[in-house]
Design an enzyme around this catalytic site. Structure first.
Site, short mmCIF file in Angstrom:
data_model
loop_
_atom_site.label_atom_id
_atom_site.label_comp_id
_atom_site.label_asym_id
_atom_site.label_seq_id
_atom_site.Cartn_x
_atom_site.Cartn_y
_atom_site.Cartn_z
N LYS A 201 56.74 -9.69 38.09
CA LYS A 201 55.98 -9.85 39.35
C LYS A 201 54.54 -9.45 39.03
O LYS A 201 54.23 -8.28 38.92
CB LYS A 201 56.59 -8.93 40.41
CG LYS A 201 56.38 -9.37 41.85
CD LYS A 201 54.96 -9.41 42.33
CE LYS A 201 54.35 -8.06 42.57
NZ LYS A 201 52.88 -8.16 42.86
N GLU A 276 53.23 3.23 33.37
CA GLU A 276 51.89 3.34 32.74
C GLU A 276 50.89 3.35 33.89
O GLU A 276 50.68 2.32 34.53
CB GLU A 276 51.63 2.15 31.83
CG GLU A 276 52.56 2.03 30.65
CD GLU A 276 52.33 3.11 29.59
OE1 GLU A 276 51.32 3.84 29.68
OE2 GLU A 276 53.18 3.23 28.71
N CYS A 310 42.15 1.37 32.49
CA CYS A 310 42.84 2.63 32.80
C CYS A 310 42.34 3.78 31.93
O CYS A 310 42.39 4.93 32.32
CB CYS A 310 44.34 2.45 32.66
SG CYS A 310 44.81 1.65 31.14
N GLU A 407 40.25 8.07 40.58
CA GLU A 407 39.98 6.90 39.75
C GLU A 407 39.04 5.95 40.50
O GLU A 407 39.32 5.56 41.63
CB GLU A 407 41.31 6.20 39.49
CG GLU A 407 41.39 5.60 38.14
CD GLU A 407 42.71 4.88 37.89
OE1 GLU A 407 43.52 4.74 38.81
OE2 GLU A 407 42.89 4.46 36.75
P1 NAD Z 1 48.64 -1.23 41.95
O1 NAD Z 1 49.51 -0.05 41.73
O2 NAD Z 1 48.03 -1.41 43.27
O3 NAD Z 1 49.47 -2.57 41.69
C1 NAD Z 1 50.16 -2.78 40.48
C2 NAD Z 1 51.33 -3.70 40.71
O4 NAD Z 1 52.25 -3.04 41.58
C3 NAD Z 1 50.94 -5.02 41.40
O5 NAD Z 1 51.72 -6.06 40.85
C4 NAD Z 1 51.36 -4.77 42.85
O6 NAD Z 1 51.67 -5.94 43.55
C5 NAD Z 1 52.60 -3.91 42.65
N1 NAD Z 1 52.96 -3.09 43.80
C6 NAD Z 1 52.16 -2.59 44.77
N2 NAD Z 1 52.90 -1.91 45.68
C7 NAD Z 1 54.19 -1.97 45.27
C8 NAD Z 1 55.42 -1.44 45.77
N3 NAD Z 1 55.46 -0.72 46.89
N4 NAD Z 1 56.54 -1.69 45.06
C9 NAD Z 1 56.52 -2.40 43.92
N5 NAD Z 1 55.40 -2.93 43.41
C10 NAD Z 1 54.24 -2.72 44.06
O7 NAD Z 1 47.58 -1.21 40.78
P2 NAD Z 1 46.40 -2.25 40.54
O8 NAD Z 1 45.36 -1.96 41.55
O9 NAD Z 1 46.92 -3.64 40.40
O10 NAD Z 1 45.90 -1.83 39.06
C11 NAD Z 1 45.01 -0.82 38.84
C12 NAD Z 1 45.76 0.44 38.46
O11 NAD Z 1 46.55 0.21 37.31
C13 NAD Z 1 44.83 1.56 38.10
O12 NAD Z 1 45.31 2.76 38.67
C14 NAD Z 1 44.93 1.61 36.58
O13 NAD Z 1 44.61 2.85 36.02
C15 NAD Z 1 46.34 1.23 36.35
N6 NAD Z 1 46.54 0.72 34.99
C16 NAD Z 1 47.19 1.51 34.08
C17 NAD Z 1 47.37 1.07 32.78
C18 NAD Z 1 48.12 1.90 31.77
O14 NAD Z 1 48.54 1.36 30.76
N7 NAD Z 1 48.33 3.19 32.01
C19 NAD Z 1 46.89 -0.19 32.40
C20 NAD Z 1 46.23 -0.96 33.34
C21 NAD Z 1 46.07 -0.49 34.64
#
Ligand code: NAD
Length: 504
Positions: A201, A276, A310, A407
């Site tokens: 997803k 992650e 990230c 962040e």
């Molecule tokens: P997000 O958590 O808002 O969304 C990530 C994914 O989770 C999306 O596909 C979203 O649709 C899904 N999601 C949202 N709510 C959900 C729920 N209740 N249940 C299941 N899935 C759900 O994050 P984002 O804004 O897309 O990405 C940015 C974040 O990702 C930042 O915090 C960044 O640090 C982190 N990130 C971490 C890494 C790593 O490797 N540690 C790498 C890239 C990004």
């Protein structure tokens, strides 16, 4: 700071990209391209212009259920009978297809995410093909072990024991928007190497390259149902995938807030899980650092992917002897950056992924100002089409300020002086995150003394923000659970079965 017209593009859009965007974008379940049962869609935007470029199905719980059923079916079908060498061969073909379609994927990513087409080529395409090949290599190297046991019942009995490594089952992969294709490959590749099947997803903002990748999976010869994609929101499709009883393992990259929800659900069902999550990486610069490296530190550490990384080095701690020079350098360099569409490779700062994220970054800057942090550039807000943000550098920052603790995920950095290195380490560790960090020094003793004291999953020395498929990657503290990459990543996708045979 130069602001180019947001729609300036020097790259011509390929006919295949235009064709993909013009035809309805579908989910892939089994070997079919399907819309959602509800026929509802989500709009997808070009962040450089703010204009809609496509619509994707708004998948729901029923769509997730179909995809999980397809993945469960595939787990027992032809895929389970393929030799490891055959899995490897298909994965290598998939890597070739990623490269062969690289220009199309790169343009699609830039149109959808906004990032520089150079980064799309290098990371989303190049690093993803490398990653797929790396994991393909592991497909033929999965092994258990023989075990000497001391079982004493009944007296004199002898046993032969060994372990088998078996695929964990259906993997529910949920990915963020900052490196859409690359993150999808980070999940799909180890799952395939281990013989699992996948329902992915992608983030609602950036689903396009993941859909195209799953189409390529079929073209590479993966049996139908081995990799499925359901587009949709996190709250609906993501939550349904997380809670589905047919999923055995959750592989999530995204925010710490959502990661916690997923972790709770995983524990309820005893699903395997890797998380992650977010970061707030410190870059600790000592007086003896090679000042010629400041360009690398700022370009790759801070502003890489316009700060939407990230591991971005968002907190610089500079020792007193170089503090002013670091501030001056950063200010001059940032003023010289060209801001504009990712389709012009000359632009170094590209738009934020969405209007929502643009507002978030602007709000973080406003909060920093309100709390008394001093802006070195006083960049002001961006007025105009597209989701751009002007970079900002803050000094006079207190550890407690939200600009230091939360962040931002944009082109914003704080610079704080320190005299005693031990104080710098205390400040660097004063965060709930622990994903990445870096130390900048030419003194080996300084390096060896402080690397062990930093609470982060990766510490770079005289470098920052550079993951590798062979180097474990993940977070301390609230930056996550588990490690991706390297041999250790495979354990996330395997169950260990002990076999104990009584000898006659
Ligand atoms: P997000 O958590 O808002 O969304 C990530 C994914 O989770 C999306 O596909 C979203 O649709 C899904 N999601 C949202 N709510 C959900 C729920 N209740 N249940 C299941 N899935 C759900 O994050 P984002 O804004 O897309 O990405 C940015 C974040 O990702 C930042 O915090 C960044 O640090 C982190 N990130 C971490 C890494 C790593 O490797 N540690 C790498 C890239 C990004």
């Amino acid at each position: 700071m130069q602001i180019a017209r947001p729609d300036t593009a020097v790259e011509e859009i390929l006919p295949s990209v235009a064709g993909f965007l013009e035809s309805p974008v579908m989910m892939v379940i089994g070997n079919e391209k399907v819309a959602s049962d509800t026929s509802e869609t989500l709009a997808v935007f070009n962040p450089a212009t703010g204009q809609k470029i496509a619509e994707v199905p708004k998948g729901n719980a029923q769509d997730i259920d179909k995809a999980v059923r397809a993945a469960r079916g595939a787990l027992k079908g032809e895929w389970s009978r393929m030799r490891p060498a055959d899995r490897q061969r298909v994965m290598l073909k998939l890597a070739d297809l990623i490269e062969a379609n690289g220009e199309e994927l790169a343009q699609l990513e830039t149109l959808n995410n906004g990032k520089s087409v150079m980064l799309s080529r290098m990371i989303e395409v190049g690093a993803s093909a490398d990653y797929m090949r790396y994991m393909a290599g592991w497909a033929t190297k999965i092994e258990g072990s023989t075990i000497d046991v001391s079982i004493s019942v009944p007296p004199g009995a002898k046993y032969h024991a060994y372990t088998r490594k078996e695929p964990v089952g259906v993997v529910g992969a949920i990915t963020p928007w900052n490196f859409p294709l690359n993150m999808a490959v980070w999940k799909i590749a180890p799952a395939l190497a281990c013989g699992c099947t996948v329902v992915i997803k992608p983030a609602e903002e950036t689903p396009l390259t993941t859909v195209r990748l799953v189409e390529l999976c079929l073209e590479a010869g993966l049996p139908p149902g081995v990799v499925n994609v359901v587009t949709g929101t996190g709250e609906e499709a993501g939550a349904a995938l997380t809670a589905h009883p047919g999923v055995q393992k959750l592989a999530f990259t995204g925010s710490t807030e959502v990661g916690k929800l997923i972790g709770v659900q995983a524990m309820q069902d005893m699903k395997r899980v890797t998380l992650e999550l977010g970061g707030k990486a410190p870059m600790i610069m000592f007086d003896d650092m090679d000042m010629d490296q400041l360009g690398v530190a700022a370009g790759i550490g801070v502003f890489f992917n316009s700060g939407q990384t990230c591991c971005a080095g968002t907190r610089i701690y500079a020792q007193k002897g170089i503090f002013d020079k670091v501030c001056d350098f950063l200010a001059d360099m940032t003023r010289s950056l060209s801001i504009g569409s990712g389709l012009d490779p000359a632009n170094q700062i590209n738009p934020m992924v969405s209007a929502k994220h643009q507002s978030h970054v602007n709000a973080c800057i406003a909060r920093g100002l309100a709390q008394g942090a001093k802006p070195l550039l006083n960049s002001g807000s961006y007025e105009g089409p597209g989701f751009f943000v002007r970079p900002e550098i803050f000094t006079a920052v207190d550890q407690k300020m939200s600009i230091m603790q939360d962040e931002v995920f944009g082109p914003v950095v704080t610079v704080t002086p320190f005299k005693d290195p031990d104080d710098a380490i205390v400040m660097a560790n004063d965060t709930r995150f622990g994903l990445g960090a870096s130390i900048w020094t030419t003194n080996l003793n300084t390096m060896h003394k402080y690397v062990p004291q930093i609470e982060a999953g990766t510490v770079w020395v005289n470098a920052h923000n550079l993951p590798d498929q062979n180097m474990p990657f993940g977070g301390y503290k609230q930056s996550g659970i588990g490690r991706e990459h390297g041999r250790a990543a495979l354990d996330n996708y395997l169950e260990t079965k002990s076999v104990c045979i009584a000898l006659g």
